[in-house]
Design a protein around this motif. Structure first.
Motif, mmCIF file in Angstrom:
data_model
loop_
_atom_site.group_PDB
_atom_site.id
_atom_site.type_symbol
_atom_site.label_atom_id
_atom_site.label_comp_id
_atom_site.label_asym_id
_atom_site.label_seq_id
_atom_site.Cartn_x
_atom_site.Cartn_y
_atom_site.Cartn_z
ATOM 1 N N GLY A 21 75.395 -79.852 30.558
ATOM 2 C CA GLY A 21 75.909 -80.096 29.216
ATOM 3 C C GLY A 21 77.157 -79.325 28.863
ATOM 4 N N ASN A 22 77.719 -78.541 29.806
ATOM 5 C CA ASN A 22 78.957 -77.817 29.523
ATOM 6 C C ASN A 22 80.164 -78.747 29.650
ATOM 7 O OD1 ASN A 22 77.533 -75.489 29.113
ATOM 8 N ND2 ASN A 22 77.968 -74.621 31.114
ATOM 9 N N LEU A 23 81.233 -78.410 28.940
ATOM 10 C CA LEU A 23 82.444 -79.227 28.979
ATOM 11 C C LEU A 23 83.069 -79.219 30.371
ATOM 12 C CD1 LEU A 23 84.338 -78.354 25.657
ATOM 13 C CD2 LEU A 23 83.130 -80.465 26.200
ATOM 14 N N VAL A 24 83.518 -80.412 30.797
ATOM 15 C CA VAL A 24 84.286 -80.581 32.028
ATOM 16 C C VAL A 24 85.628 -81.199 31.641
ATOM 17 C CG1 VAL A 24 84.381 -81.674 34.292
ATOM 18 C CG2 VAL A 24 82.191 -80.886 33.382
ATOM 19 N N LEU A 25 86.705 -80.695 32.248
ATOM 20 C CA LEU A 25 88.056 -81.139 31.922
ATOM 21 C C LEU A 25 88.720 -81.682 33.181
ATOM 22 C CD1 LEU A 25 90.630 -81.214 30.078
ATOM 23 C CD2 LEU A 25 91.054 -78.858 30.838
ATOM 24 N N SER A 26 89.294 -82.885 33.077
ATOM 25 C CA SER A 26 89.987 -83.489 34.220
ATOM 26 C C SER A 26 91.324 -84.052 33.789
ATOM 27 C CB SER A 26 89.152 -84.611 34.846
ATOM 28 O OG SER A 26 87.945 -84.118 35.388
ATOM 29 N N LYS A 27 92.298 -83.989 34.699
ATOM 30 C CA LYS A 27 93.620 -84.580 34.458
ATOM 31 C C LYS A 27 93.596 -86.032 34.908
ATOM 32 C CE LYS A 27 98.007 -83.724 33.334
ATOM 33 N NZ LYS A 27 98.490 -85.104 33.328
ATOM 34 N N VAL A 28 94.146 -86.916 34.086
ATOM 35 C CA VAL A 28 94.259 -88.336 34.434
ATOM 36 C C VAL A 28 95.643 -88.566 35.033
ATOM 37 C CG1 VAL A 28 94.209 -90.692 33.576
ATOM 38 C CG2 VAL A 28 92.652 -88.991 32.607
ATOM 39 N N GLU A 29 95.681 -89.002 36.279
ATOM 40 C CA GLU A 29 96.936 -89.187 37.000
ATOM 41 C C GLU A 29 97.148 -90.672 37.311
ATOM 42 O OE1 GLU A 29 98.781 -86.693 37.262
ATOM 43 O OE2 GLU A 29 97.624 -84.858 37.582
ATOM 44 N N GLY A 30 98.353 -90.987 37.748
ATOM 45 C CA GLY A 30 98.643 -92.328 38.243
ATOM 46 C C GLY A 30 99.330 -93.209 37.228
ATOM 47 N N ASN A 31 100.190 -94.094 37.739
ATOM 48 C CA ASN A 31 100.893 -95.056 36.895
ATOM 49 C C ASN A 31 100.262 -96.434 36.987
ATOM 50 O OD1 ASN A 31 102.828 -93.176 35.966
ATOM 51 N ND2 ASN A 31 104.013 -93.410 37.855
ATOM 52 N N GLU A 32 100.395 -97.065 38.140
ATOM 53 C CA GLU A 32 99.806 -98.390 38.301
ATOM 54 C C GLU A 32 98.289 -98.318 38.348
ATOM 55 O OE1 GLU A 32 101.429 -101.196 38.155
ATOM 56 O OE2 GLU A 32 103.320 -100.118 37.855
ATOM 57 N N THR A 33 97.783 -97.413 39.206
ATOM 58 C CA THR A 33 96.339 -97.234 39.350
ATOM 59 C C THR A 33 95.969 -95.830 38.884
ATOM 60 O OG1 THR A 33 96.291 -98.726 41.250
ATOM 61 C CG2 THR A 33 94.399 -97.262 40.959
ATOM 62 N N MET A 34 95.035 -95.736 37.975
ATOM 63 C CA MET A 34 94.605 -94.423 37.489
ATOM 64 C C MET A 34 93.712 -93.737 38.521
ATOM 65 S SD MET A 34 93.766 -94.621 33.428
ATOM 66 C CE MET A 34 92.531 -95.904 33.591
ATOM 67 N N ARG A 35 93.793 -92.437 38.561
ATOM 68 C CA ARG A 35 92.910 -91.628 39.403
ATOM 69 C C ARG A 35 92.644 -90.304 38.704
ATOM 70 N NH1 ARG A 35 95.949 -87.759 41.984
ATOM 71 N NH2 ARG A 35 98.229 -88.141 41.972
ATOM 72 N N LEU A 36 91.525 -89.695 39.094
ATOM 73 C CA LEU A 36 91.146 -88.418 38.501
ATOM 74 C C LEU A 36 91.827 -87.288 39.271
ATOM 75 C CD1 LEU A 36 89.281 -88.108 36.070
ATOM 76 C CD2 LEU A 36 87.448 -87.413 37.614
ATOM 77 N N GLY A 37 92.593 -86.487 38.576
ATOM 78 C CA GLY A 37 93.282 -85.373 39.206
ATOM 79 C C GLY A 37 92.412 -84.125 39.254
ATOM 80 N N GLN A 38 93.049 -82.960 39.128
ATOM 81 C CA GLN A 38 92.320 -81.690 39.205
ATOM 82 C C GLN A 38 91.295 -81.588 38.088
ATOM 83 O OE1 GLN A 38 94.892 -78.287 39.401
ATOM 84 N NE2 GLN A 38 93.211 -76.818 39.572
ATOM 85 N N THR A 39 90.152 -80.996 38.411
ATOM 86 C CA THR A 39 89.048 -80.873 37.455
ATOM 87 C C THR A 39 88.674 -79.406 37.276
ATOM 88 O OG1 THR A 39 88.170 -83.074 37.949
ATOM 89 C CG2 THR A 39 86.634 -81.479 37.031
ATOM 90 N N TRP A 40 88.376 -79.025 36.047
ATOM 91 C CA TRP A 40 87.954 -77.665 35.716
ATOM 92 C C TRP A 40 86.603 -77.720 35.002
ATOM 93 C CZ3 TRP A 40 92.747 -79.659 35.203
ATOM 94 C CH2 TRP A 40 93.824 -78.988 35.829
ATOM 95 N N LYS A 41 85.746 -76.756 35.296
ATOM 96 C CA LYS A 41 84.441 -76.659 34.638
ATOM 97 C C LYS A 41 84.432 -75.429 33.747
ATOM 98 C CE LYS A 41 82.010 -79.128 38.288
ATOM 99 N NZ LYS A 41 80.828 -79.182 39.178
#
Length: 500
Positions: free
Chosen positions: A395-415
């Motif tokens: 239940g703790n917050l997770v933070l991820s960067k949204v990357e990509g132009n044409e196709t989205m992908r999950l970038g670096q993630t922090w807990k």
């Protein structure tokens, strides 16, 4: 045999030559009888003045007790020390950093409103249709002028109050300094003086050690990659409107595109949850802030789908606009959807397994949770972020960067170590995640931050937000103008973010 009359001995000052006499006289009050063998000795004592040997008083409280008088130093004035401590505490509570920030906030507000007024007048000149829109724009300008005058009056009164406070406080500090100097005279053991010497020696030692290192270490890690400096406060509300649907749709979001398409630099957007306060299927656009305030949507709605809700429509209020596309929680999915407003296409980004969705990982306060707030989308100077939680992270917050132009992908993630249901909302600014919590119906607190550059967490931010309504359903930071846009019980409010 000759005798001496009774002497009423009371208080006796004892001295070494007559110690035996005083003891004898104290233990045997009454008629004193001397033998002939002592007569010659008594003559000697008669020659010596009796006042040298002892002091006689007739006011003795008891004839069989010796009473000694003790003279001490003057008593320590504990009442004065308490009064000084109270006055010092009162000064600390009366004057604080918030006062200087209040003046700065008022000045920043005035600095923001004057160019805004000029821009609104320019918009009126360009878009005047001679009919209803012109009347509404003039009404907006009239309101802005009234608010600017109120802001100036507030600034003048606050400045005057601070001048009086400075004068009174200066006098109080002078009085406190004088009283403290007097109290120091009671420190006969030189304790305070010794402590001050120790502090001075520690300071000199620290300076000496620092001088051995040519490179000075920063007092704290840098906070993100922020061109504005370090975040430290927000102002009072700068924009406040109920738009074109006053009181109708309590859940929603609004703001500006940090990376707008050409010709849309001044545009604003709004999403309102029209189906049970849970779902939406279009984003509404406004060509200026004045248009949004008076509720004149131009060019109007950009529709995701005709049905609501259905595949790829909006679920929950936490949406953002970036690069001409709307990012939001896909309907009935643990995924991020991106709706391109120009070509009307939708791209999907699947989040990690066991991500909580469908109102199982909401933002909450003590009395209630905010439904369908499992995913929070955010923008800052670097792009788009998604804040969520999973079963593995308890239940703790997770933070991820949204990357990509044409196709989205999950970038670096922090807990993080902050529990999501203890948080009411989040936003990003300069690579730093900030979280808020509910204090009462009038105040929200920005209490937590997580720096993605250093990994540093801080649970003691202590920045308070004055609300226009009890519940904040979405919170978006705009790096274009460093404004924080809030959607709160169908009201749209914005605050200026202050950086050092």
């Amino acid at each position: 045999m000759p005798y001496f009359p009774v002497l009423p001995f009371g208080l006796i000052s004892c001295c070494r030559p007559c110690l035996s006499w005083t003891y004898f006289l104290c233990k045997n009050p009454g008629t004193v009888v001397f033998s002939s063998a002592l007569r010659s000795t008594m003559k000697l004592y008669v020659i010596v003045p009796l006042c040298v040997l002892f002091t006689v008083t007739t006011q003795a409280p008891s004839r069989d007790e010796c009473i000694c008088e003790v003279t001490s130093e003057k008593p320590f004035p504990h009442d004065k020390l308490g009064r000084v401590a109270g006055n010092a505490s009162e000064c600390n509570s009366t004057i604080n950093a918030q006062m200087t920030q209040e003046l700065e906030s008022l000045l920043l507000g005035l600095e923001h409103r004057l160019p805004q007024l000029q821009e609104d007048v320019s918009v009126l000149e360009r878009e005047d249709d001679g009919e209803l829109y012109a009347v509404l724009s003039l009404f907006v300008i009239e309101n802005e002028l009234r608010e600017i005058n109120q802001l100036i009056d507030k600034l003048n009164s606050t400045t005057l109050d601070r001048q009086h406070l400075t004068t009174n406080t200066t006098k109080k500090l002078e009085d406190l300094r004088a009283e403290m100097k007097e109290l120091v005279t009671y420190d006969t053991m030189k304790v305070i003086e010794t402590q001050q010497d120790n502090e001075r020696l520690k300071s000199e030692l620290s300076d000496c050690e620092t001088g051995l290192h040519p490179t000075t270490q920063p007092t704290q890690p840098p906070h993100g990659n922020c061109p504005h400096g370090q975040f430290y406060n927000i102002t009072a509300p700068r924009v406040y409107t109920q738009g074109e649907y006053p009181g109708s749709y309590p859940y929603g979001a609004w703001g500006r595109d940090p990376k707008p398409e050409a010709g849309k630099e001044d545009w604003y957007w709004m999403v309102i949850l029209t189906s049970g306060n849970k779902f939406a299927h279009y984003v509404r656009q406004y060509s200026s802030l004045s248009s949004l305030i008076v509720g004149v949507s131009k060019p109007g709605n950009a529709q995701i789908h005709a049905a609501n809700p259905t595949t790829n429509t909006i679920q929950g209020p936490n949406a953002v606009m970036y690069g001409g596309a709307l990012y939001y929680n896909c309907y009935n999915k643990d995924a991020v959807c991106r709706f391109n407003i120009t070509d009307k296409t939708v791209t999907t980004l699947q989040l990690p397994k066991d991500t909580r969705y469908n109102s199982k990982g909401n933002f909450c306060r003590l009395e209630q949770c905010y439904p369908f707030t499992d995913l929070d989308l955010a923008t800052d100077e670097s792009g788009v972020w998604v804040i969520y939680t999973t079963l593995q992270d308890f239940g703790n917050l997770v933070l991820s960067k949204v990357e990509g132009n044409e196709t989205m992908r999950l970038g670096q993630t922090w807990k993080t170590s902050v529990y999501k249901q203890a948080v009411t909302n989040t936003f990003m600014a300069c690579g730093v995640l900030y979280a808020t919590r509910y204090i009462d119906k009038d105040v929200e607190e920005i209490f937590y931050s997580f720096d993605t550059l250093t990994g540093e967490e801080n649970f003691k931010i202590g920045v308070y937000m004055n609300k226009m309504s009890a519940n904040i359903y979405s919170l978006n930071y705009s790096p274009v103008d460093q404004m924080l846009h809030v959607y709160s019980d169908s009201r749209m409010v914005s605050y200026k973010v202050l950086f050092r």
